[in-house]
Design an enzyme around this catalytic site. Sequence first.
Site, PDB file in Angstrom:
ATOM      1  N   GLU A 112       8.264 -37.419 -21.792  1.00 40.82           N
ATOM      2  CA  GLU A 112       7.577 -36.237 -21.247  1.00 40.82           C
ATOM      3  C   GLU A 112       8.407 -35.648 -20.127  1.00 40.82           C
ATOM      4  O   GLU A 112       9.246 -36.328 -19.554  1.00 40.82           O
ATOM      5  CB  GLU A 112       6.237 -36.659 -20.615  1.00 40.82           C
ATOM      6  CG  GLU A 112       5.194 -37.046 -21.598  1.00 40.82           C
ATOM      7  CD  GLU A 112       4.002 -37.693 -20.893  1.00 40.82           C
ATOM      8  OE1 GLU A 112       3.864 -37.567 -19.669  1.00 40.82           O
ATOM      9  OE2 GLU A 112       3.220 -38.329 -21.610  1.00 40.82           O
ATOM     10  N   LYS A 155       8.924 -34.544 -16.324  1.00 38.24           N
ATOM     11  CA  LYS A 155       8.361 -34.945 -15.034  1.00 38.24           C
ATOM     12  C   LYS A 155       8.133 -33.669 -14.227  1.00 38.24           C
ATOM     13  O   LYS A 155       9.063 -33.062 -13.709  1.00 38.24           O
ATOM     14  CB  LYS A 155       9.302 -35.892 -14.297  1.00 38.24           C
ATOM     15  CG  LYS A 155       8.678 -36.472 -13.047  1.00 38.24           C
ATOM     16  CD  LYS A 155       9.458 -37.674 -12.555  1.00 38.24           C
ATOM     17  CE  LYS A 155       8.720 -38.420 -11.452  1.00 38.24           C
ATOM     18  NZ  LYS A 155       8.399 -37.621 -10.289  1.00 38.24           N
ATOM     19  N   ASP A 173       7.148 -31.167 -11.381  1.00 35.88           N
ATOM     20  CA  ASP A 173       7.270 -31.259  -9.928  1.00 35.88           C
ATOM     21  C   ASP A 173       6.077 -30.569  -9.266  1.00 35.88           C
ATOM     22  O   ASP A 173       6.163 -29.435  -8.825  1.00 35.88           O
ATOM     23  CB  ASP A 173       8.587 -30.594  -9.504  1.00 35.88           C
ATOM     24  CG  ASP A 173       8.937 -30.937  -8.072  1.00 35.88           C
ATOM     25  OD1 ASP A 173       8.284 -31.816  -7.481  1.00 35.88           O
ATOM     26  OD2 ASP A 173       9.870 -30.310  -7.549  1.00 35.88           O
ATOM     27  N   TYR A 202      -1.464 -35.619 -18.379  1.00 36.63           N
ATOM     28  CA  TYR A 202      -0.536 -36.566 -18.979  1.00 36.63           C
ATOM     29  C   TYR A 202      -0.992 -38.018 -18.992  1.00 36.63           C
ATOM     30  O   TYR A 202      -0.218 -38.892 -19.359  1.00 36.63           O
ATOM     31  CB  TYR A 202       0.847 -36.463 -18.345  1.00 36.63           C
ATOM     32  CG  TYR A 202       0.873 -36.588 -16.841  1.00 36.63           C
ATOM     33  CD1 TYR A 202       0.439 -37.746 -16.202  1.00 36.63           C
ATOM     34  CD2 TYR A 202       1.340 -35.535 -16.061  1.00 36.63           C
ATOM     35  CE1 TYR A 202       0.470 -37.853 -14.829  1.00 36.63           C
ATOM     36  CE2 TYR A 202       1.367 -35.642 -14.685  1.00 36.63           C
ATOM     37  CZ  TYR A 202       0.928 -36.806 -14.072  1.00 36.63           C
ATOM     38  OH  TYR A 202       0.948 -36.912 -12.721  1.00 36.63           O
ATOM     39  N   LYS A 208      15.509 -39.437 -13.343  1.00 36.09           N
ATOM     40  CA  LYS A 208      15.581 -38.304 -12.421  1.00 36.09           C
ATOM     41  C   LYS A 208      16.829 -37.459 -12.665  1.00 36.09           C
ATOM     42  O   LYS A 208      17.922 -37.997 -12.839  1.00 36.09           O
ATOM     43  CB  LYS A 208      15.611 -38.814 -10.970  1.00 36.09           C
ATOM     44  CG  LYS A 208      14.301 -39.408 -10.493  1.00 36.09           C
ATOM     45  CD  LYS A 208      13.205 -38.376 -10.421  1.00 36.09           C
ATOM     46  CE  LYS A 208      12.665 -37.994  -9.087  1.00 36.09           C
ATOM     47  NZ  LYS A 208      12.635 -38.782  -7.949  1.00 36.09           N
ATOM     48  N   CYS A 259      10.794 -17.306  23.759  1.00 33.23           N
ATOM     49  CA  CYS A 259      11.177 -16.373  22.706  1.00 33.23           C
ATOM     50  C   CYS A 259      12.596 -15.857  22.945  1.00 33.23           C
ATOM     51  O   CYS A 259      12.908 -15.418  24.047  1.00 33.23           O
ATOM     52  CB  CYS A 259      10.186 -15.217  22.676  1.00 33.23           C
ATOM     53  SG  CYS A 259      10.694 -13.885  21.591  1.00 33.23           S
ATOM     54  N   CYS A 300      12.138 -12.014  24.123  1.00 31.30           N
ATOM     55  CA  CYS A 300      11.480 -11.553  25.349  1.00 31.30           C
ATOM     56  C   CYS A 300      11.332 -12.654  26.389  1.00 31.30           C
ATOM     57  O   CYS A 300      10.806 -12.434  27.467  1.00 31.30           O
ATOM     58  CB  CYS A 300      10.107 -10.981  25.030  1.00 31.30           C
ATOM     59  SG  CYS A 300       8.961 -12.247  24.452  1.00 31.30           S
ATOM     60  N   CYS A 348       5.829 -16.685  19.280  1.00 33.34           N
ATOM     61  CA  CYS A 348       5.846 -15.922  20.511  1.00 33.34           C
ATOM     62  C   CYS A 348       4.550 -15.119  20.477  1.00 33.34           C
ATOM     63  O   CYS A 348       4.310 -14.379  19.528  1.00 33.34           O
ATOM     64  CB  CYS A 348       7.045 -14.981  20.525  1.00 33.34           C
ATOM     65  SG  CYS A 348       6.892 -13.733  21.807  1.00 33.34           S
ATOM     66  N   CYS A 354       6.375  -8.201  22.824  1.00 36.15           N
ATOM     67  CA  CYS A 354       7.719  -8.745  22.547  1.00 36.15           C
ATOM     68  C   CYS A 354       8.559  -7.718  21.777  1.00 36.15           C
ATOM     69  O   CYS A 354       8.153  -7.236  20.728  1.00 36.15           O
ATOM     70  CB  CYS A 354       7.593 -10.025  21.741  1.00 36.15           C
ATOM     71  SG  CYS A 354       9.129 -10.576  20.989  1.00 36.15           S
TER      72      CYS A 354
HETATM   73  S1  IVH Z   1       2.753 -40.792 -15.270  1.00 35.61           S
HETATM   74  C1  IVH Z   1       1.935 -44.907 -13.344  1.00 35.61           C
HETATM   75  N1  IVH Z   1       3.745 -38.563 -16.220  1.00 35.61           N
HETATM   76  O1  IVH Z   1       5.358 -38.347 -10.860  1.00 35.61           O
HETATM   77  C2  IVH Z   1       2.087 -43.613 -14.086  1.00 35.61           C
HETATM   78  N2  IVH Z   1       3.690 -38.859 -13.864  1.00 35.61           N
HETATM   79  O2  IVH Z   1       6.722 -40.484  -9.440  1.00 35.61           O
HETATM   80  C3  IVH Z   1       2.408 -42.476 -13.188  1.00 35.61           C
HETATM   81  N3  IVH Z   1       4.534 -36.937 -12.596  1.00 35.61           N
HETATM   82  O3  IVH Z   1       2.571 -39.495  -9.082  1.00 35.61           O
HETATM   83  C4  IVH Z   1       2.083 -41.169 -13.705  1.00 35.61           C
HETATM   84  N4  IVH Z   1       5.014 -35.676 -14.340  1.00 35.61           N
HETATM   85  O4  IVH Z   1       2.619 -37.031  -9.755  1.00 35.61           O
HETATM   86  C5  IVH Z   1       3.460 -39.274 -15.113  1.00 35.61           C
HETATM   87  N5  IVH Z   1       4.573 -36.622 -17.206  1.00 35.61           N
HETATM   88  C6  IVH Z   1       4.280 -37.324 -16.104  1.00 35.61           C
HETATM   89  C7  IVH Z   1       4.523 -36.847 -14.804  1.00 35.61           C
HETATM   90  C8  IVH Z   1       4.215 -37.641 -13.705  1.00 35.61           C
HETATM   91  C9  IVH Z   1       5.003 -35.755 -13.013  1.00 35.61           C
HETATM   92  C10 IVH Z   1       4.425 -37.334 -11.173  1.00 35.61           C
HETATM   93  C11 IVH Z   1       3.082 -37.886 -10.773  1.00 35.61           C
HETATM   94  C12 IVH Z   1       3.341 -39.246 -10.196  1.00 35.61           C
HETATM   95  C13 IVH Z   1       4.797 -39.176  -9.865  1.00 35.61           C
HETATM   96  C14 IVH Z   1       5.401 -40.538  -9.885  1.00 35.61           C
END
Ligand code: IVH
Length: 698
Positions: free
Chosen positions: A121, A123, A125, A235, A327, A422, A425, A440, A445
């Site tokens: 999946e 990840k 942000d 997820y 990552k 500031c 001023c 400020c 100002c």
């Molecule tokens: S699974 C123990 N799936 O990443 C399982 N997490 O670094 C943890 N996150 O706190 C969750 N996309 O906020 C999972 N497809 C995804 C994710 C995901 C983002 C975030 C989530 C978690 C953090 C962990």
Amino acid sequence: MQFDSNSSVPDDVAARAAELRAEINRANRLYYVEDAPKLDDAEWDGRMQELISLEEAHPELQTPDSPTQRVGATPSSGFDEVVHPVPMLSLGNVFDEDGFKAWYKRALDYLELESTPMVCELKIDGLALAITYRDGVMERAATRGDGERGEDVTANVRTIRSVPLRLEGAEGTIPPVMELRGEVFLPNSRFVELNAEREEAGLPAYVNPRNSASGSLRQLDSTETAKRPLDMFFYALGYVEGAEEEDNLSSHWSILKSMGAWGCKVNELARKVDSVEEVMDFIANTGEQRETLDYGIDGVVIKIDSISLQRRLGYVGRDPRWAIAYKFPAEQVETTLKAIHVNVGRTGALTPWAELDPVVVGGVTVGRATLHNKDEIARKDFREGDRVVVQRAGDVIPQVVEVSAKNKRSADSVPYEFPDACPSCDTATVQTEDEAVTRCVNATCPAQFERLLEHFASRGALDIEGLGERVAQDLTRLGFVSNIADIYRLHGRREDLLELDKMGETRVDNLLQAIEASRSQPLPKLLFALGIPGIGSESAEWLSRRFSSLAGVRDATEEELLAIDGIGPIVATALIDYFTIEQNRLVVADLIELGVNPIDDTPEPSADHPANGVTFVVTGRLETMSRSEAQSRIKTLGGKATGSITKKTNYLVAGAEAGSKREKAQRLGVRVINEDEFIAFMDGSVVPEREILAPDES
Ligand code: IVH
């Protein structure tokens, strides 16, 4: 808000309300989750209006899953603590193929298997959320917090359109109590828009989409959250009661499918895979697609598919053995921080920024980058002359991440001292406890004033051509103006103005003429031009219509302000604060005295006019009025006049040579009316039917 199931409501009314709720929830799902709308906007509006009136007449009918609850609830004074029934843990990280292989081998060795299916999946942000559904109805939403305890953000999460308030599905497929988890985020495109709006309203910009999602989710006033276009991907399944061995929940892949079937938004890029090679392909593909996605991702999550194997694998410390995050490297570059500067904004916020030795980050040359605020500089100990690491946040705004590990400081290097006065001023600055911003607060100002003057004259405000950054600076620094109203005294000083740098006769005359012309700008423009924190062009219109004059707005009470649709406690307080400052009251008095005092005599729209709440687009040449006249008539009656046709448009008013808008309206099934029909509509005599042509009939 009361969710009482008192039964003084006639059965047929209750049944109708239930039917409407179901229909609207289904339509929302198709629209927000599946991107495949079925109801057109008019049908949707009609049902929503009917439901709102039923619920108004019988408040007992308001249920927590009613789509009417998405507008936001009464502001809370803080968030209640939630103890997660199953902790929300984190993920271990790997950064390359070897790291991933090592993780997979450990898992297989533990299980004594040769291989096992996995799910890849994205990840996302954003921020993790846990949403509890009881009998399929959303009951509570909590943030991750420290993993053990989070905050109850239910009212705010209700406003997120892609979160189902009631799950769909056949009896028996939905466990009686369960917690669904996922990530809330703000789409990148919306982030850019949101910041532009914040800037217009004089509020500090958000650093990146993630921070703005977090800020939006933690609004105490959920009507504010409702205005932010938050979105969510589901997820995972958290705590479940009663349905553990069900087929539809026995593998992670089937959980994703089930969540999708219940109406939850699941990222469509997830894949089930069987080998390390497939995982590496998925990672490579995702890396390539990253730039084109409208949400931030910082890697890929790989999960062992079988839930029973997941249970056997369990956890090491806070990280599951059954999942890992791969990552992506953030695009980071090192350079020298040449100097730290501090800007003073229109509302007095002191924003530090770094002057850098220019470097290319993510394909763009960066010579300056934000340092956010005073605390950030102190925490990271940034000093002038340091080697620093720079990246583009959310791949958009450049920021200085940290001092480089390779940095060498000379013996005389000292920590940066954030100015406590500031830079413009010299007034002592203040930092309120709940804000990271240093301000400020001197109402006079010069730096703030220059910014304000520029804003006052800008196109969206009083539109005074010739009064840009440089002229604003000259006028201020040479003492021609010391408050906004002074510009209306300039006509008496034509000779002095001619002495200004690069200002010949023509320029001076044009400037004076533009200033005179700005006197007749309507009240909303003037209100917006004053630069009151939180007042954008839209809220300026509401204030103008409600209070009719500058003095009316100045004298409004908090109660009166809060009664205006769209004005919440934050903006109301900002207005009251603004008009409490003596300096601001004097400027307003001065403007009025100088005759810059437009009156808004638009009558308040009567709620029962059929155009109230209806959205129009006007196009082409009209015979009896100009397009702007038509638009202002619409607004007077409480309707909306927008510029482009979307599915939300109710009518296109088409004059001669209507062109492409007419075609688009027909394509989207938007009702097109001519000028006569429009006039009859505005007079209230005939309301054109909103029946929509099927696209193939057009
Ligand atoms: S699974 C123990 N799936 O990443 C399982 N997490 O670094 C943890 N996150 O706190 C969750 N996309 O906020 C999972 N497809 C995804 C994710 C995901 C983002 C975030 C989530 C978690 C953090 C962990």
